[in-house]
Design a protein around this motif. Structure first.
Motif, mmCIF file in Angstrom:
data_model
loop_
_atom_site.group_PDB
_atom_site.id
_atom_site.type_symbol
_atom_site.label_atom_id
_atom_site.label_comp_id
_atom_site.label_asym_id
_atom_site.label_seq_id
_atom_site.Cartn_x
_atom_site.Cartn_y
_atom_site.Cartn_z
ATOM 1 N N ARG A 1 0.836 -1.199 0.000
ATOM 2 C CA ARG A 1 0.000 0.000 0.000
ATOM 3 C C ARG A 1 0.875 1.254 0.000
ATOM 4 N NH1 ARG A 1 -3.999 -2.126 4.855
ATOM 5 N NH2 ARG A 1 -4.466 -4.107 3.846
ATOM 6 N N GLN A 2 0.226 2.378 -0.243
ATOM 7 C CA GLN A 2 0.884 3.676 -0.157
ATOM 8 C C GLN A 2 0.190 4.479 0.935
ATOM 9 O OE1 GLN A 2 3.511 4.795 -2.097
ATOM 10 N NE2 GLN A 2 3.590 2.770 -3.017
ATOM 11 N N ARG A 3 0.982 5.065 1.828
ATOM 12 C CA ARG A 3 0.434 5.919 2.887
ATOM 13 C C ARG A 3 0.574 7.371 2.435
ATOM 14 N NH1 ARG A 3 -0.287 4.832 8.178
ATOM 15 N NH2 ARG A 3 1.085 3.048 7.999
ATOM 16 N N LEU A 4 -0.553 8.041 2.272
ATOM 17 C CA LEU A 4 -0.576 9.443 1.909
ATOM 18 C C LEU A 4 -0.863 10.262 3.156
ATOM 19 C CD1 LEU A 4 -1.314 7.888 -0.796
ATOM 20 C CD2 LEU A 4 -2.360 10.017 -1.500
ATOM 21 N N VAL A 5 -0.049 11.260 3.413
ATOM 22 C CA VAL A 5 -0.284 12.187 4.514
ATOM 23 C C VAL A 5 -0.774 13.482 3.878
ATOM 24 C CG1 VAL A 5 0.729 13.442 6.446
ATOM 25 C CG2 VAL A 5 1.472 11.098 5.951
ATOM 26 N N ARG B 1 -7.958 1.002 -4.378
ATOM 27 C CA ARG B 1 -8.504 0.443 -3.141
ATOM 28 C C ARG B 1 -8.053 1.306 -1.971
ATOM 29 N NH1 ARG B 1 -8.094 -5.530 -3.268
ATOM 30 N NH2 ARG B 1 -9.889 -5.181 -4.597
ATOM 31 N N ARG B 2 -9.034 1.744 -1.169
ATOM 32 C CA ARG B 2 -8.745 2.522 0.029
ATOM 33 C C ARG B 2 -8.915 1.628 1.242
ATOM 34 N NH1 ARG B 2 -11.912 7.371 3.065
ATOM 35 N NH2 ARG B 2 -10.308 7.651 4.637
ATOM 36 N N TYR B 3 -7.941 1.681 2.129
ATOM 37 C CA TYR B 3 -7.983 0.911 3.368
ATOM 38 C C TYR B 3 -8.203 1.882 4.527
ATOM 39 C CZ TYR B 3 -5.965 -2.743 0.491
ATOM 40 O OH TYR B 3 -5.750 -3.667 -0.502
ATOM 41 N N TYR B 4 -8.994 1.467 5.501
ATOM 42 C CA TYR B 4 -9.317 2.347 6.621
ATOM 43 C C TYR B 4 -8.291 2.294 7.746
ATOM 44 C CZ TYR B 4 -13.592 3.253 4.183
ATOM 45 O OH TYR B 4 -14.498 3.644 3.230
ATOM 46 N N SER B 5 -7.427 1.279 7.742
ATOM 47 C CA SER B 5 -6.364 1.180 8.741
ATOM 48 C C SER B 5 -5.320 0.175 8.246
ATOM 49 C CB SER B 5 -6.914 0.710 10.093
ATOM 50 O OG SER B 5 -7.285 -0.656 10.023
ATOM 51 N N GLN C 1 -4.708 -2.526 9.640
ATOM 52 C CA GLN C 1 -5.240 -3.861 9.887
ATOM 53 C C GLN C 1 -6.399 -4.219 8.958
ATOM 54 O OE1 GLN C 1 -4.766 -1.607 12.591
ATOM 55 N NE2 GLN C 1 -2.725 -2.484 12.780
ATOM 56 N N ASP C 2 -6.877 -3.279 8.146
ATOM 57 C CA ASP C 2 -7.990 -3.526 7.229
ATOM 58 C C ASP C 2 -7.520 -4.466 6.114
ATOM 59 O OD1 ASP C 2 -10.062 -3.467 5.378
ATOM 60 O OD2 ASP C 2 -10.125 -1.283 5.215
ATOM 61 N N PRO C 3 -8.038 -5.696 6.032
ATOM 62 C CA PRO C 3 -7.564 -6.650 5.026
ATOM 63 C C PRO C 3 -8.226 -6.506 3.652
ATOM 64 C CG PRO C 3 -9.136 -7.726 6.447
ATOM 65 C CD PRO C 3 -8.965 -6.315 6.980
#
Length: 135
Positions: free
Chosen positions: A88-92, A117-121, A123-125
């Motif tokens: 994933r990529q973490r965007l701030v 695909r957007r993940y909410y955390s 731990q979101d699989p």
């Protein structure tokens, strides 16, 4: 190293980091909408590209990424950084709306079907898919 040399080196490093962040955003450029909804419900096309329709649906699960900007129906954000976190990529983001300004972190990845695909955390699989409406 002299002060001028240090400033040049720091400037070069910041420029390279900004270029890398923009390159990391190239797959994300465009208008996106939660899969299963119709793009024509939320976006309209104009000579300058794709924009949110008026009257504005402030609850539309949609966003537009253009350069280092991310806009939703209610907020405008500057993408401060993008970093890989596994697949994933973490965007701030620095976001502001009519009421407040705050930092927001978003986890994104490209899906095999071309969706985003957007993940909410962390731990979101599963995440949720957004379809591209326009580039």
């Amino acid at each position: 190293m002299s002060l001028a040399g240090f400033v040049r080196a720091a400037g070069l490093a910041l420029g390279l980091a900004a270029s890398a962040a923009e390159a990391g955003l190239s797959d994300y450029q465009g208008a996106w909408l939660l899969s299963g909804r119709g793009c024509a419900e939320v976006y309209s096309s104009s000579g300058k590209g794709t924009a949110f329709k008026t009257p504005l649906d402030i609850f539309a699960p949609a966003f537009v990424i253009s350069g280092k900007q991310l806009r939703t129906p209610m907020a405008s954000c500057r993408i401060r950084s993008i970093r890989p976190v596994g697949d994933r990529q973490r965007l701030v983001l620095d976001c502001a709306n009519g009421v407040a300004a705050n930092d927001v972190t978003v986890l994104l990845a490209t899906a095999p079907n071309g969706a985003l695909r957007r993940y909410y955390s962390d731990q979101d699989p599963t995440g949720v898919d957004y379809q591209r409406c326009a580039k």
